[in-house]
Write a protein that holds these residues in place. Structure first.
Motif, PDB file in Angstrom:
ATOM      1  N   GLN A   1      -7.731  11.327   5.908  1.00 22.89           N
ATOM      2  CA  GLN A   1      -6.622  10.554   6.465  1.00 22.89           C
ATOM      3  C   GLN A   1      -5.531  10.419   5.421  1.00 22.89           C
ATOM      4  OE1 GLN A   1      -7.396   6.883   8.831  1.00 22.89           O
ATOM      5  NE2 GLN A   1      -6.451   5.845   7.101  1.00 22.89           N
ATOM      6  N   VAL A   2      -4.295  10.762   5.795  1.00 25.57           N
ATOM      7  CA  VAL A   2      -3.131  10.639   4.926  1.00 25.57           C
ATOM      8  C   VAL A   2      -2.305   9.461   5.439  1.00 25.57           C
ATOM      9  CG1 VAL A   2      -1.045  11.774   4.080  1.00 25.57           C
ATOM     10  CG2 VAL A   2      -3.123  13.124   4.483  1.00 25.57           C
ATOM     11  N   GLU A   3      -2.021   8.492   4.571  1.00 26.10           N
ATOM     12  CA  GLU A   3      -1.238   7.321   4.954  1.00 26.10           C
ATOM     13  C   GLU A   3       0.110   7.376   4.250  1.00 26.10           C
ATOM     14  OE1 GLU A   3      -3.304   3.539   4.882  1.00 26.10           O
ATOM     15  OE2 GLU A   3      -5.228   4.561   5.177  1.00 26.10           O
ATOM     16  N   LEU A   4       1.166   7.490   5.059  1.00 27.44           N
ATOM     17  CA  LEU A   4       2.528   7.578   4.556  1.00 27.44           C
ATOM     18  C   LEU A   4       3.368   6.466   5.164  1.00 27.44           C
ATOM     19  CD1 LEU A   4       3.143  11.424   5.094  1.00 27.44           C
ATOM     20  CD2 LEU A   4       2.367  10.284   3.002  1.00 27.44           C
ATOM     21  N   SER A   5       4.468   6.141   4.509  1.00 23.21           N
ATOM     22  CA  SER A   5       5.454   5.284   5.154  1.00 23.21           C
ATOM     23  C   SER A   5       6.189   6.151   6.176  1.00 23.21           C
ATOM     24  CB  SER A   5       6.438   4.720   4.126  1.00 23.21           C
ATOM     25  OG  SER A   5       7.281   5.750   3.650  1.00 23.21           O
ATOM     26  N   LEU A   6       6.870   5.519   7.114  1.00 19.70           N
ATOM     27  CA  LEU A   6       7.641   6.295   8.090  1.00 19.70           C
ATOM     28  C   LEU A   6       8.752   7.083   7.398  1.00 19.70           C
ATOM     29  CD1 LEU A   6       7.765   3.795  11.083  1.00 19.70           C
ATOM     30  CD2 LEU A   6       6.367   5.863  10.848  1.00 19.70           C
TER      31      LEU A   6
ATOM     32  N   SER B   1       0.855  -1.179   0.000  1.00 23.33           N
ATOM     33  CA  SER B   1       0.000   0.000   0.000  1.00 23.33           C
ATOM     34  C   SER B   1       0.898   1.238   0.000  1.00 23.33           C
ATOM     35  CB  SER B   1      -0.895  -0.021   1.247  1.00 23.33           C
ATOM     36  OG  SER B   1      -1.764   1.077   1.246  1.00 23.33           O
ATOM     37  N   ALA B   2       1.017   1.864  -1.154  1.00 21.67           N
ATOM     38  CA  ALA B   2       1.860   3.060  -1.293  1.00 21.67           C
ATOM     39  C   ALA B   2       1.170   4.263  -0.656  1.00 21.67           C
ATOM     40  CB  ALA B   2       2.135   3.327  -2.769  1.00 21.67           C
ATOM     41  N   ARG B   3       1.910   5.355  -0.516  1.00 17.57           N
ATOM     42  CA  ARG B   3       1.349   6.576   0.076  1.00 17.57           C
ATOM     43  C   ARG B   3       0.060   6.970  -0.641  1.00 17.57           C
ATOM     44  NH1 ARG B   3       5.800   9.810  -3.124  1.00 17.57           N
ATOM     45  NH2 ARG B   3       7.232   8.875  -1.638  1.00 17.57           N
ATOM     46  N   HIS B   4      -0.907   7.392   0.155  1.00 20.05           N
ATOM     47  CA  HIS B   4      -2.201   7.807  -0.403  1.00 20.05           C
ATOM     48  C   HIS B   4      -2.981   8.568   0.665  1.00 20.05           C
ATOM     49  CE1 HIS B   4      -3.164   3.943   1.585  1.00 20.05           C
ATOM     50  NE2 HIS B   4      -4.324   4.528   1.858  1.00 20.05           N
TER      51      HIS B   4
ATOM     52  N   ASP C   1       3.250  -1.406   4.019  1.00 21.52           N
ATOM     53  CA  ASP C   1       3.610  -0.175   3.314  1.00 21.52           C
ATOM     54  C   ASP C   1       4.904  -0.362   2.525  1.00 21.52           C
ATOM     55  OD1 ASP C   1       5.807   0.322   5.043  1.00 21.52           O
ATOM     56  OD2 ASP C   1       4.703   1.776   6.250  1.00 21.52           O
ATOM     57  N   THR C   2       5.330   0.670   1.839  1.00 24.91           N
ATOM     58  CA  THR C   2       6.500   0.558   0.956  1.00 24.91           C
ATOM     59  C   THR C   2       7.787   0.290   1.723  1.00 24.91           C
ATOM     60  OG1 THR C   2       6.645   2.973   0.907  1.00 24.91           O
ATOM     61  CG2 THR C   2       5.558   1.908  -0.959  1.00 24.91           C
ATOM     62  N   ASP C   3       7.937   0.845   2.922  1.00 25.87           N
ATOM     63  CA  ASP C   3       9.124   0.542   3.726  1.00 25.87           C
ATOM     64  C   ASP C   3       9.187  -0.955   4.030  1.00 25.87           C
ATOM     65  OD1 ASP C   3       9.870   3.223   3.841  1.00 25.87           O
ATOM     66  OD2 ASP C   3       9.211   3.512   5.911  1.00 25.87           O
ATOM     67  N   GLU C   4       8.063  -1.513   4.455  1.00 23.63           N
ATOM     68  CA  GLU C   4       8.006  -2.932   4.804  1.00 23.63           C
ATOM     69  C   GLU C   4       8.213  -3.809   3.571  1.00 23.63           C
ATOM     70  OE1 GLU C   4       4.903  -2.483   8.522  1.00 23.63           O
ATOM     71  OE2 GLU C   4       4.137  -2.353   6.477  1.00 23.63           O
ATOM     72  N   SER C   5       7.611  -3.413   2.477  1.00 27.28           N
ATOM     73  CA  SER C   5       7.752  -4.151   1.228  1.00 27.28           C
ATOM     74  C   SER C   5       9.207  -4.192   0.769  1.00 27.28           C
ATOM     75  CB  SER C   5       6.869  -3.502   0.160  1.00 27.28           C
ATOM     76  OG  SER C   5       6.951  -4.174  -1.060  1.00 27.28           O
ATOM     77  N   ASN C   6       9.864  -3.036   0.809  1.00 23.38           N
ATOM     78  CA  ASN C   6      11.270  -2.971   0.400  1.00 23.38           C
ATOM     79  C   ASN C   6      12.167  -3.773   1.334  1.00 23.38           C
ATOM     80  OD1 ASN C   6      10.709  -1.371  -1.834  1.00 23.38           O
ATOM     81  ND2 ASN C   6      10.995   0.530  -0.704  1.00 23.38           N
ATOM     82  N   ALA C   7      11.898  -3.723   2.638  1.00 22.56           N
ATOM     83  CA  ALA C   7      12.714  -4.473   3.601  1.00 22.56           C
ATOM     84  C   ALA C   7      12.668  -5.970   3.325  1.00 22.56           C
ATOM     85  CB  ALA C   7      12.241  -4.189   5.030  1.00 22.56           C
TER      86      ALA C   7
END
Length: 192
Positions: A72-77, A10-13, A172-178
Motif C-alpha cells: 500500500q502506497v499512501e500519498l497526499s492528494l 503522516s508523510a508519504r510512505h 496527511d501533509t496537505d491537511e497539516s499544511n492547510a
C-alpha cells in the motif's frame, strides 16, 4: 476531554509485502528500523524507494514496517496529482480499485495495479480511550485544531478502536499544511 489528543502528520510512505520486499531489495531482505512510530509495533525504516507515475517520480519514499499482507502506497492528494496517479481517499487496507504505480528499489521494481491511496484522516484509540471520549469504532467525528492564524475543523474523521493502538490522530501533509500545524497543537473531538 479538555486536554485534547496528539495529532501527527503522516508523510508519504508505503507498506510492502514479503514478496515485494524480496523483489525490491533482494531475496530474504529484512527491513531496518530507523525509529519507532507512535503506534505500537510500527516503525519507519532506513529503506527508501521511488514511486513512479505517468507524469514523474517521487524519489526516496520511506517504507514503514513491519511487512504487510498487501503493498500500500499512501500519498497526499498533491503528491498523487503531481505524479499522475489516482489516489482515492480510503482507510488503510481498503485498496480494492485504488490507484496503480511502479515502485523501484535498488534490486528490482514492482508494478502494482492497485494500492495507492490518500489515507482518510483518522484517530487511533484503545477501547478505554473510546469510552473516555464517548465514541465507537468506525464512528465519524470532527476534530478542531487551534493553530496560530489557521485554526481548522476537520470533518469526516474516522475513529479506529483496537487494544493495539495508541491515542493519536493522523492527517496527511496537505491537511497539516492547510492548518498551519505544529506538533504542540492538540486536537479537540467534536461529536456530530
Amino acid at each position: 476531554m479538555e486536554n485534547g489528543i496528539l495529532v501527527e502528520t503522516s508523510a508519504r510512505h508505503l507498506h510492502v509485502t514479503r514478496e515485494h520486499l524480496d523483489i525490491l531489495f533482494g531475496e530474504g531482505y529484512e527491513l531496518t528500523s530507523k525509529k519507532d512510530l507512535s503506534q505500537p509495533g510500527q516503525f519507519a525504516c532506513e529503506e527508501r524507494v521511488d514511486i513512479v507515475g505517468p507524469k514523474r517520480t517521487l524519489s526516496g519514499v520511506s517504507i514503514l514496517g513491519p511487512i504487510r499482507k498487501a503493498t500500500q502506497v499512501e500519498l497526499s492528494l498533491t503528491d498523487a496529482r503531481s505524479i499522475g496517479v489516482n489516489a482515492p481517499v480510503r482507510e488503510s487496507g481498503d485498496i480494492a480499485g485504488s490507484g496503480a504505480c511502479k515502485i523501484v528499489g535498488p534490486k528490482g521494481e514492482v508494478e502494482i495495479s492497485e494500492g495507492v491511496i490518500a489515507a482518510k484522516r483518522h484517530i487511533h484509540m484503545t477501547p478505554a480511550d473510546a469510552k473516555a471520549y464517548n465514541v465507537e469504532d468506525k464512528e465519524i467525528v470532527s476534530v478542531r485544531l487551534e493553530t496560530e492564524g489557521r485554526a481548522l475543523t476537520f470533518d469526516d474523521v474516522v475513529v479506529r478502536v483496537s487494544d493495539n493502538f495508541f491515542l493519536a490522530m493522523h492527517i496527511d501533509t496537505d491537511e497539516s499544511n492547510a492548518a498551519g500545524f505544529n506538533p504542540s497543537v492538540k486536537g479537540i473531538i467534536i461529536k456530530k
